[in-house]
Design a protein around this motif. Structure first.
Motif: not given
Length: 242
Positions: A26-42
């Motif tokens: 799920e997290l991979r999909m959110r990152i690749i889709s751009g829902m979770v942006k580059k630089g975001t701290v998880l």
């Protein structure tokens, strides 16, 4: 993980997987889709609250994503790296390398069972389009290529495929969902190209195989012949040593 939440990754694809693997998907999909942006701290704590799980599966998920280089583990938490255009091109480069290698081995095999298996998968892809099911189409698309790769029983090629599959699968799934909404007519081209793959394997005609590779990897067309020739040279070298 709560089953009533809205997830990007199809839950039925990983129903029997561990919670950590399901979170990674799920997290991979959110990152690749751009829902979770580059630089975001998880944050482990925030993710645990959001997905209603303990921190242990969160850690497992983050380790998986770090191994794929789409996040970076730091003391402050996991930082999203994401995928660049170059990263995506390199993923397709790896697929092209694998498939040129595999096709050169296939011409030396009995392919009747493989052709039958691929024809069945293609029928499932056609059904998925009939019912406008992009997720099922994506699943069958990945299975189609995986079936070709598995057919040569090469453990190290399979290892490379397994390592690249998760990101590739996400890219395909997002692409097919977009096509269904915006470019539905493009599915006819995709189906035709998969039929060309089957014809190439059935006839063992290298020219048809090259044509199929060109159409499937249209962003790297100039590299197809060179890679194909390199695989043929390796094959001839092994045959001369026997």
């Amino acid at each position: 993980m709560s089953d009533d939440k809205e997830f990007l990754y199809p839950s039925k694809w990983i129903a029997n997987a561990s919670t950590g693997v399901r979170l990674a998907c799920e997290l991979r999909m959110r990152i690749i889709s751009g829902m979770v942006k580059k630089g975001t701290v998880l944050s482990e704590n925030k993710l645990a609250v959001e997905f209603e799980v303990s921190r242990s599966p969160i850690r497992e998920a983050l380790k998986i994503l770090a191994s794929e280089n789409i996040i970076r583990l730091e003391r402050m938490g996991a930082v999203v790296v994401g995928l660049t255009d170059q990263d995506i091109k390199e993923f397709y480069d790896v697929r092209l390398l694998i498939e040129t290698f595999v096709y050169e081995r296939i011409v030396q095999m009995d392919t009747s069972d493989l052709v039958s298996d691929l024809s069945k998968i293609l029928e499932m892809m056609e059904v998925a389009i009939k019912y406008r099911d992009a997720d099922e189409f994506s699943y069958q698309d990945v299975l189609f290529h995986e079936t070709i790769i598995r057919s040569i029983n090469h453990s190290y090629i399979q290892l490379i495929w397994n390592n690249t599959k998760p990101v590739m699968e996400s890219l395909i799934l997002l692409s097919m969902r977009m096509r269904l909404q915006e470019k539905h007519d493009d599915f006819s081209r995709i189906l035709t190209n998969h039929q060309l793959y089957i014809e190439a394997i059935k006839t063992k005609d290298r020219e048809i195989m090259i044509q199929a590779l060109h159409q499937n990897f249209d962003n790297v067309q100039n590299e197809v012949e060179d890679l194909w020739k390199s695989q043929q040279m390796l094959t001839k070298g092994r045959e001369q040593k026997r």
